[in-house]
Write a protein that holds these residues in place. Structure first.
Motif, PDB file in Angstrom:
ATOM      1  N   PHE A 286       6.297   9.112  -8.218  1.00 52.23           N
ATOM      2  CA  PHE A 286       7.203   8.851  -8.951  1.00 52.23           C
ATOM      3  C   PHE A 286       6.733   8.604 -10.627  1.00 52.23           C
ATOM      4  O   PHE A 286       7.728   8.332 -11.321  1.00 52.23           O
ATOM      5  N   ASP A 287       5.420   8.491 -10.642  1.00 52.82           N
ATOM      6  CA  ASP A 287       4.699   8.397 -11.833  1.00 52.82           C
ATOM      7  C   ASP A 287       5.256   7.105 -12.568  1.00 52.82           C
ATOM      8  O   ASP A 287       5.556   6.860 -13.703  1.00 52.82           O
ATOM      9  N   VAL A 288       5.015   5.897 -11.777  1.00 54.10           N
ATOM     10  CA  VAL A 288       5.294   4.663 -12.503  1.00 54.10           C
ATOM     11  C   VAL A 288       4.320   3.801 -12.394  1.00 54.10           C
ATOM     12  O   VAL A 288       4.319   2.688 -13.063  1.00 54.10           O
ATOM     13  N   LEU A 289       3.054   4.052 -12.050  1.00 51.66           N
ATOM     14  CA  LEU A 289       2.212   3.118 -11.743  1.00 51.66           C
ATOM     15  C   LEU A 289       1.570   2.513 -13.209  1.00 51.66           C
ATOM     16  O   LEU A 289       0.899   1.531 -13.254  1.00 51.66           O
ATOM     17  N   ASP A 290       1.721   3.586 -14.336  1.00 58.48           N
ATOM     18  CA  ASP A 290       1.227   3.037 -15.454  1.00 58.48           C
ATOM     19  C   ASP A 290       2.045   1.662 -16.003  1.00 58.48           C
ATOM     20  O   ASP A 290       1.828   0.961 -17.168  1.00 58.48           O
ATOM     21  N   ARG A 291       3.127   1.417 -15.418  1.00 57.90           N
ATOM     22  CA  ARG A 291       4.076   0.236 -15.815  1.00 57.90           C
ATOM     23  C   ARG A 291       3.749  -0.812 -14.968  1.00 57.90           C
ATOM     24  O   ARG A 291       4.441  -1.944 -15.031  1.00 57.90           O
ATOM     25  N   ILE A 292       3.042  -0.696 -13.940  1.00 56.23           N
ATOM     26  CA  ILE A 292       3.079  -1.785 -12.815  1.00 56.23           C
ATOM     27  C   ILE A 292       2.031  -2.845 -12.942  1.00 56.23           C
ATOM     28  O   ILE A 292       1.030  -2.389 -13.309  1.00 56.23           O
TER      29      ILE A 292
ATOM     30  N   LYS B  17       0.732  -1.231  -0.031  1.00 54.58           N
ATOM     31  CA  LYS B  17      -0.106  -0.055  -0.045  1.00 54.58           C
ATOM     32  C   LYS B  17       0.768   1.366   0.128  1.00 54.58           C
ATOM     33  O   LYS B  17       0.541   2.365  -0.764  1.00 54.58           O
ATOM     34  N   LEU B  18       1.901   1.032   0.760  1.00 57.33           N
ATOM     35  CA  LEU B  18       2.844   2.263   1.127  1.00 57.33           C
ATOM     36  C   LEU B  18       3.667   2.543  -0.393  1.00 57.33           C
ATOM     37  O   LEU B  18       3.602   3.807  -0.845  1.00 57.33           O
ATOM     38  N   LEU B  19       4.074   1.295  -0.894  1.00 57.41           N
ATOM     39  CA  LEU B  19       4.857   1.542  -2.006  1.00 57.41           C
ATOM     40  C   LEU B  19       3.832   1.946  -3.278  1.00 57.41           C
ATOM     41  O   LEU B  19       4.386   2.837  -3.929  1.00 57.41           O
ATOM     42  N   MET B  20       2.912   1.757  -3.360  1.00 58.14           N
ATOM     43  CA  MET B  20       1.912   2.172  -4.436  1.00 58.14           C
ATOM     44  C   MET B  20       1.771   3.601  -4.353  1.00 58.14           C
ATOM     45  O   MET B  20       1.749   4.448  -5.373  1.00 58.14           O
ATOM     46  N   THR B  21       1.764   4.227  -3.220  1.00 60.34           N
ATOM     47  CA  THR B  21       1.655   5.572  -2.942  1.00 60.34           C
ATOM     48  C   THR B  21       2.872   6.506  -3.577  1.00 60.34           C
ATOM     49  O   THR B  21       2.733   7.297  -4.272  1.00 60.34           O
ATOM     50  N   TYR B  22       3.973   5.778  -3.168  1.00 58.61           N
ATOM     51  CA  TYR B  22       5.359   6.334  -3.603  1.00 58.61           C
ATOM     52  C   TYR B  22       5.303   6.181  -4.903  1.00 58.61           C
ATOM     53  O   TYR B  22       5.957   7.016  -5.705  1.00 58.61           O
ATOM     54  N   LEU B  23       5.170   5.100  -5.605  1.00 56.46           N
ATOM     55  CA  LEU B  23       4.953   4.751  -7.123  1.00 56.46           C
ATOM     56  C   LEU B  23       4.244   5.900  -7.866  1.00 56.46           C
ATOM     57  O   LEU B  23       4.505   6.190  -8.881  1.00 56.46           O
ATOM     58  N   GLU B  24       2.982   6.288  -7.306  1.00 60.38           N
ATOM     59  CA  GLU B  24       2.262   7.070  -7.937  1.00 60.38           C
ATOM     60  C   GLU B  24       2.932   8.411  -8.110  1.00 60.38           C
ATOM     61  O   GLU B  24       3.040   9.215  -9.054  1.00 60.38           O
TER      62      GLU B  24
END
Length: 521
Positions: A324-330, A315-322
């Motif tokens: 960093f603009d990475v969620l589109d690749r996850i 959950k925390l990682l997903m917040t940080y990946l958002e």
């Protein structure tokens, strides 16, 4: 007909297969049948050696009938291939340095005891060396374990470190050159060691992975992520005995290469898992998605303390990946397991979504199917295995250069690659100008301009222009006796066939003129 080397490899593979059967407590009849195959292979090798002069020597003492080739799973790289590879390395280094990493290097071989027990079932792929001076050594399998050993040895100096390392590693594997699966290959590793806020280094690692693969222009890719604690909680929930967690995890990790039916068969028949437990695992490993997976898993595994620790991390990682603009690749993918034993937390793996040139007919099943191009995860306990009294949290990833290279080579025409960096070719028209060309090259080199000339006294001009075309050298400096007398040179744009005979430039100004042309490009 198989070569001696290929028969040797079959013997090694069969030996490893028998060892795996014994470890899995397979039926004695099955082990006996496989042992018989091994005896047949050894007999075949002995016959081959006798019939083909293996180890026979001529009168000079040298062996006869050898095959001139590189060892299986290795290859030579020509100048154009190395130009592509150098560009890959330069791209990766630029991004790694952008994120503040320093570089270190470690020996190509380690003490065997350092490497053993760190890779699970893959430990059988480690290359052992002969005893030299009372030390048993092995070629390094990856760059992660040597890094952990380095941190353990230098703990007082490196409490926290971001490091990258680009170097060769070795695996006694069955190679597939088309897929970039080699026995000797280069890994590019980026790792962060030290105590930080939870999931912050993990998020930056995934961001670096996205930046790097995007910059390398490999095509569309997905970064699959999972968490070892979620996997362990899932196994516990499904009824897997704790002592089988890692071996079942290794089976799950094969789902990117094999269908569920084959993986299930391995779990049940080779690893002794009850069928109902395997079927229960099957309901989980098909699940994948985005950050909504955290809620889905919390609903299914919320009663399991181990799984919930992993879910909260995600959950925390997903917040940080958002951020960093990475969620589109996850893709949060429960089939991702990563077979290595040392992972303790988040794990990830990047895969190319579609083969380049998908409309092109394949020559083989392997072609275009490169599999994972990058992978890694958190390994908080590895340094502690060496230091004993000190745990250093670590997270990192590795890029498989050979697979990246195989993708890029399919996307380009190697014959069109410029393999050198020469910017100017110094040409002459007439006789007795070799020394004058050398003086001009010296002046260009002194001004950090990459230049060459033909090692011939009086070459024809068209032969010199052919070199420019073949080597893709953009500019030619042309001199004749008249130019030398007037202290001028002709500068011709070789990339533009309509550029005429070239521009006349005074000898005192040509360096600045060339620099201006190069800066424009």
């Amino acid at each position: 007909m198989a070569t001696a080397e290929e028969i040797k490899e079959q013997i090694n593979a069969q030996t490893a297969a028998i060892a795996a059967l014994k470890k899995a407590n397979a039926p004695k009849e099955q082990i006996k049948a496989e042992a018989q195959k091994l005896l047949q292979l050894k007999a075949e090798y002995k016959t081959f050696a006798n019939n083909n002069g293996e180890n026979k020597k001529d009168n000079t003492g040298s062996k006869k009938n050898f095959t001139l080739k590189t060892p299986k799973g290795t290859k030579d790289y020509n100048d154009k291939e190395m130009a592509v590879r150098d560009k890959i390395f330069d791209t990766i280094k630029t991004i790694f340095k952008r994120h503040g990493a320093v570089t270190i290097d470690t020996p190509v071989f380690e003490l065997k005891e350092i490497l053993m027990g760190k890779y699970g079932e893959d430990s059988k792929l480690i290359y052992d060396l002969q005893d030299q001076g009372g030390e048993l050594c092995s070629l390094r399998y990856d760059l992660t374990v040597p890094f952990a050993r380095f941190v353990a040895m230098n703990g007082s100096k490196y409490q926290n470190i971001k490091r990258y390392n680009i170097a060769k590693v070795y695996r006694r594997d069955q190679p597939s050159v088309a897929r970039g699966r080699m026995r000797e290959f280069v890994q590019c590793d980026f790792d962060i060691a030290g105590v930080y806020e939870p999931m912050v280094p993990d998020a930056e690692i995934v961001r670096i992975m996205k930046e790097t693969l995007t910059a390398l222009d490999i095509g569309d890719f997905t970064i699959k992520i999972n968490h070892r604690k979620i996997l362990d909680g899932m196994f516990e929930f499904c009824g897997v005995p704790k002592d089988k967690f890692r071996t079942i995890s290794s089976a799950v990790d094969k789902l990117d290469k094999a269908p569920w039916e084959e993986v299930r068969k391995e779990m049940v028949e080779l690893k002794g898992l009850p069928e109902e437990v395997a079927d229960k695992i099957g309901t989980f490993v098909v699940c994948k998605g985005g950050r909504e997976m955290c809620e889905i898993l919390e609903e299914k595994l919320g009663s399991n303390e181990t799984a919930m620790a992993g879910i909260n991390d995600m959950k925390l990682l997903m917040t940080y990946l958002e951020a960093f603009d990475v969620l589109d690749r996850i893709s949060f993918d429960l089939s991702l397991a990563r077979g290595l034993d040392y992972y303790t937390g988040v794990i990830y793996e990047a895969v190319v979504n579609a083969p380049p040139e998908s409309g092109k007919k394949k020559k083989s099943e392997d072609e275009g199917n490169v599999g994972s191009v990058s992978g890694g995860g958190r390994y908080d306990n590895l340094v502690g295995m060496f230091s004993g009294n000190r745990t250093v949290p670590c997270v990192g990833f590795s890029i498989g250069v050979e697979r990246i290279f195989s993708i890029l080579c399919r996307k380009m025409k190697l014959e069109e690659v410029k393999s050198n960096e020469v910017q100017v070719y110094v040409c002459s028209v007439g006789k007795g100008l070799l020394t004058e060309k050398m003086k001009i090259c010296k002046e260009l080199w002194d001004n950090d301009i990459k230049a060459e000339f033909m090692y011939k006294a009086d070459p024809k001009l068209d032969k010199q222009f052919q070199v420019c075309d073949r080597e893709k050298i953009p500019y030619a400096i042309i001199i004749g006796n008249e130019e030398v007398e007037k202290q001028v040179v002709k500068i011709k744009d070789q990339t533009n066939k309509e550029s005429g005979n070239g521009e006349i430039v005074p000898r005192s100004e040509y360096i600045e003129y060339i620099k201006k042309l190069l800066n424009q490009n």
